[in-house]
Design a protein around this motif. Structure first.
Motif, PDB file in Angstrom:
ATOM      1  N   CYS A 142       3.892  -2.617  18.917  1.00 38.81           N
ATOM      2  CA  CYS A 142       3.856  -2.466  20.378  1.00 38.81           C
ATOM      3  C   CYS A 142       2.571  -1.711  20.743  1.00 38.81           C
ATOM      4  CB  CYS A 142       5.091  -1.716  20.870  1.00 38.81           C
ATOM      5  SG  CYS A 142       6.660  -2.553  20.518  1.00 38.81           S
ATOM      6  N   ASP A 143       1.436  -2.383  20.542  1.00 35.02           N
ATOM      7  CA  ASP A 143       0.155  -1.694  20.653  1.00 35.02           C
ATOM      8  C   ASP A 143      -0.327  -1.532  22.088  1.00 35.02           C
ATOM      9  OD1 ASP A 143      -0.394  -4.351  21.058  1.00 35.02           O
ATOM     10  OD2 ASP A 143      -1.657  -4.591  19.292  1.00 35.02           O
ATOM     11  N   HIS A 144       0.405  -2.049  23.051  1.00 40.91           N
ATOM     12  CA  HIS A 144       0.050  -1.804  24.445  1.00 40.91           C
ATOM     13  C   HIS A 144       0.388  -0.374  24.863  1.00 40.91           C
ATOM     14  CE1 HIS A 144       4.182  -3.234  24.239  1.00 40.91           C
ATOM     15  NE2 HIS A 144       4.435  -2.502  25.301  1.00 40.91           N
ATOM     16  N   ARG A 145       1.236   0.320  24.057  1.00 38.00           N
ATOM     17  CA  ARG A 145       1.568   1.711  24.379  1.00 38.00           C
ATOM     18  C   ARG A 145       1.436   2.645  23.183  1.00 38.00           C
ATOM     19  NH1 ARG A 145       6.672   2.793  22.411  1.00 38.00           N
ATOM     20  NH2 ARG A 145       7.914   0.947  21.933  1.00 38.00           N
ATOM     21  N   LEU A 146       1.181   2.106  21.987  1.00 39.48           N
ATOM     22  CA  LEU A 146       1.091   2.941  20.795  1.00 39.48           C
ATOM     23  C   LEU A 146      -0.262   2.761  20.117  1.00 39.48           C
ATOM     24  CD1 LEU A 146       4.600   2.204  19.221  1.00 39.48           C
ATOM     25  CD2 LEU A 146       3.918   4.261  20.472  1.00 39.48           C
ATOM     26  N   ARG A 147      -0.840   3.874  19.690  1.00 38.21           N
ATOM     27  CA  ARG A 147      -2.075   3.829  18.896  1.00 38.21           C
ATOM     28  C   ARG A 147      -1.700   4.097  17.443  1.00 38.21           C
ATOM     29  NH1 ARG A 147      -5.437   7.883  17.342  1.00 38.21           N
ATOM     30  NH2 ARG A 147      -4.389   9.356  18.771  1.00 38.21           N
ATOM     31  N   ALA A 148      -1.840   3.077  16.614  1.00 38.76           N
ATOM     32  CA  ALA A 148      -1.390   3.169  15.228  1.00 38.76           C
ATOM     33  C   ALA A 148      -2.565   3.130  14.265  1.00 38.76           C
ATOM     34  CB  ALA A 148      -0.424   2.030  14.914  1.00 38.76           C
ATOM     35  N   GLU A 149      -2.490   3.977  13.248  1.00 39.63           N
ATOM     36  CA  GLU A 149      -3.436   3.967  12.147  1.00 39.63           C
ATOM     37  C   GLU A 149      -2.639   4.052  10.854  1.00 39.63           C
ATOM     38  OE1 GLU A 149      -6.808   6.867  12.851  1.00 39.63           O
ATOM     39  OE2 GLU A 149      -5.256   7.660  14.213  1.00 39.63           O
ATOM     40  N   VAL A 150      -3.267   3.696   9.752  1.00 39.21           N
ATOM     41  CA  VAL A 150      -2.627   3.814   8.447  1.00 39.21           C
ATOM     42  C   VAL A 150      -3.504   4.682   7.561  1.00 39.21           C
ATOM     43  CG1 VAL A 150      -1.892   2.587   6.375  1.00 39.21           C
ATOM     44  CG2 VAL A 150      -1.411   1.621   8.628  1.00 39.21           C
ATOM     45  N   ARG A 151      -2.917   5.739   7.038  1.00 33.94           N
ATOM     46  CA  ARG A 151      -3.658   6.620   6.143  1.00 33.94           C
ATOM     47  C   ARG A 151      -4.017   5.866   4.872  1.00 33.94           C
ATOM     48  NH1 ARG A 151      -3.191  12.102   6.447  1.00 33.94           N
ATOM     49  NH2 ARG A 151      -1.054  11.999   7.249  1.00 33.94           N
ATOM     50  N   GLY A 152      -5.308   5.721   4.615  1.00 32.14           N
ATOM     51  CA  GLY A 152      -5.748   5.048   3.406  1.00 32.14           C
ATOM     52  C   GLY A 152      -6.163   3.606   3.609  1.00 32.14           C
ATOM     53  N   GLY A 153      -6.218   3.123   4.852  1.00 29.44           N
ATOM     54  CA  GLY A 153      -6.675   1.754   5.092  1.00 29.44           C
ATOM     55  C   GLY A 153      -5.621   0.905   5.764  1.00 29.44           C
ATOM     56  N   LEU A 154      -5.289  -0.217   5.128  1.00 28.70           N
ATOM     57  CA  LEU A 154      -4.313  -1.138   5.713  1.00 28.70           C
ATOM     58  C   LEU A 154      -2.905  -0.902   5.186  1.00 28.70           C
ATOM     59  CD1 LEU A 154      -6.391  -4.454   5.588  1.00 28.70           C
ATOM     60  CD2 LEU A 154      -6.077  -2.902   7.523  1.00 28.70           C
ATOM     61  N   ARG A 155      -2.765  -0.068   4.167  1.00 32.04           N
ATOM     62  CA  ARG A 155      -1.475   0.179   3.541  1.00 32.04           C
ATOM     63  C   ARG A 155      -1.349   1.653   3.194  1.00 32.04           C
ATOM     64  NH1 ARG A 155       2.106  -3.021   0.123  1.00 32.04           N
ATOM     65  NH2 ARG A 155       3.146  -1.699  -1.400  1.00 32.04           N
ATOM     66  N   GLY A 213      -1.790   9.810  16.422  1.00 33.99           N
ATOM     67  CA  GLY A 213      -2.313  10.970  15.724  1.00 33.99           C
ATOM     68  C   GLY A 213      -1.302  11.778  14.940  1.00 33.99           C
ATOM     69  N   THR A 214      -0.022  11.371  14.959  1.00 32.64           N
ATOM     70  CA  THR A 214       1.028  12.132  14.290  1.00 32.64           C
ATOM     71  C   THR A 214       1.551  11.385  13.074  1.00 32.64           C
ATOM     72  OG1 THR A 214       1.717  13.115  16.400  1.00 32.64           O
ATOM     73  CG2 THR A 214       3.283  13.226  14.571  1.00 32.64           C
ATOM     74  N   PRO A 215       1.536  11.984  11.875  1.00 26.98           N
ATOM     75  CA  PRO A 215       2.116  11.320  10.696  1.00 26.98           C
ATOM     76  C   PRO A 215       3.606  11.085  10.887  1.00 26.98           C
ATOM     77  CG  PRO A 215       0.763  13.210  10.067  1.00 26.98           C
ATOM     78  CD  PRO A 215       0.942  13.293  11.537  1.00 26.98           C
TER      79      PRO A 215
END
Length: 345
Positions: A207-220, A227-229
């Motif tokens: 749901c990227d219209h309201r969430l900013r998602a990242e993955v620690r270490g790349g794509l997996r 910004g919160t683990p």
């Protein structure tokens, strides 16, 4: 689909709520923060408080309602077997089922008032057509039905929506086969109950219209939301890898918790990676448990027909398949479906 009018009405109410200033009152003073409070379990097993603001709660519900609206209609009778105590997802699921116009039977997961045998009776009594629960709950309920001489595939259930637990597509298919029902999944974290929803091809889209998602270490790796683990391991497809459904939202593959993953020779190995290997074996029921102890996986799974297999040979094959494919050690325990409730986890 017969829910367009009712959904539009609810969305208008939601939009009205979202445009109000929750921090002001009629006399101009600041109002208390409108929020939901709950708890999450941290990697050490302790409890941590969590909070979801009113606006975040509403936006989560909107995304989940749109997803459920593709799976349910006003004709459905839905059992919601989702944790309630200090959890966001149970209340969210119940409200969303009502919003799409379906009927809801809320049983939770404590089993005190509505243990599984009684639930099987309710499914028959009310001609329940859909079940929203964890994959483990759906598998155990099917196993109990078989042990009582019933055939889950003959029940009125035709849709199962799995929440609250990462699950491989192989196991999801096995659950669907047990109930003769279509299966779908939703994904959330304790702090954000709706993170990714399924498309018509079964992929989970962020749901990227309201969430900013990242993955620690790349794509997996560990999922980081705004910004919160989260303590959850996922794969997040790159933006230039499209899903067959054509949605521009990135595909997210849940892999379980950080606590249930180990380091392998090629990177992080999750319980869902192990599960994919396990359910390459055809004679297994959809039951599955996996824990990490002393750096290795301890897997328990159930044989659908113990008399038809060589248990030792299957155990060696599963253990060898995990080692060959993932490069990690695993202890494997096989039980019969009827012995699942007393099996080691």
């Amino acid at each position: 689909m017969t829910t367009t009018t009712s959904l539009a009405t609810h969305y208008e109410q939601f939009l009205e709520l979202l445009t109000r200033d929750p921090r002001s009152t009629a006399d101009g003073r600041d109002a208390p923060l409108r929020a939901r409070y709950g708890e999450r379990v941290d990697p050490s097993g302790g409890s941590q408080p969590i909070v979801l603001t009113r606006d975040e709660w509403i936006r989560n519900q909107i995304d989940l309602t749109l997803a459920m609206g593709r799976l349910l209609t006003e004709d459905d009778v839905v059992v919601s077997a989702v944790p309630y105590e200090l959890s966001f997802i149970g209340a969210e699921v119940d409200r969303v089922i009502e919003m799409v116009g379906a009927s809801v039977i809320s049983v939770g997961t404590s089993g005190t008032i509505c243990p599984m045998p009684r639930l099987l009776g309710l499914i028959e009594q009310y001609e329940v057509t859909a079940l929203v629960c964890s994959p483990s709950f759906a598998a155990e309920l099917a196993g109990l039905a078989v042990s009582l001489g019933k055939r889950p595939a003959d029940s009125t259930i035709r849709t199962i929506v799995c929440v609250g637990e990462a699950c491989s597509t192989g196991r999801l298919d096995r659950i669907g086969a047990a109930w003769s029902a279509r299966t779908s999944a939703l994904y959330g974290t304790p702090s954000t109950p709706t993170v990714a929803v399924a498309c018509d091809h079964g992929a989970l889209h962020l749901c990227d219209h309201r969430l900013r998602a990242e993955v620690r270490g790349g794509l997996r790796g560990e999922l980081i939301l705004d910004g919160t683990p989260t303590g959850e391991v996922v794969e997040l497809w790159p933006a230039d890898r499209p899903c067959d459904c054509g949605s521009p939202s990135r595909v997210l593959v849940p892999l379980g918790s950080v606590a249930s993953a180990v380091r392998g020779p090629d990177g992080l190995v999750s319980a869902v990676d192990v599960e994919r290997i396990v359910f390459g074996h055809r004679r297994l029921a959809p039951h599955f448990a996996c824990a990490v102890r002393d750096g290795s996986f301890h897997v328990t799974c159930a044989v659908a027909d113990p008399g038809a297999v060589d248990a030792d040979a299957m155990r060696r094959a599963i253990r060898g398949g995990i080692d060959e494919a993932l490069g990690v050690e695993a202890e494997v325990t096989l039980v019969g479906v009827q012995d699942w409730s007393t099996a080691p986890s």
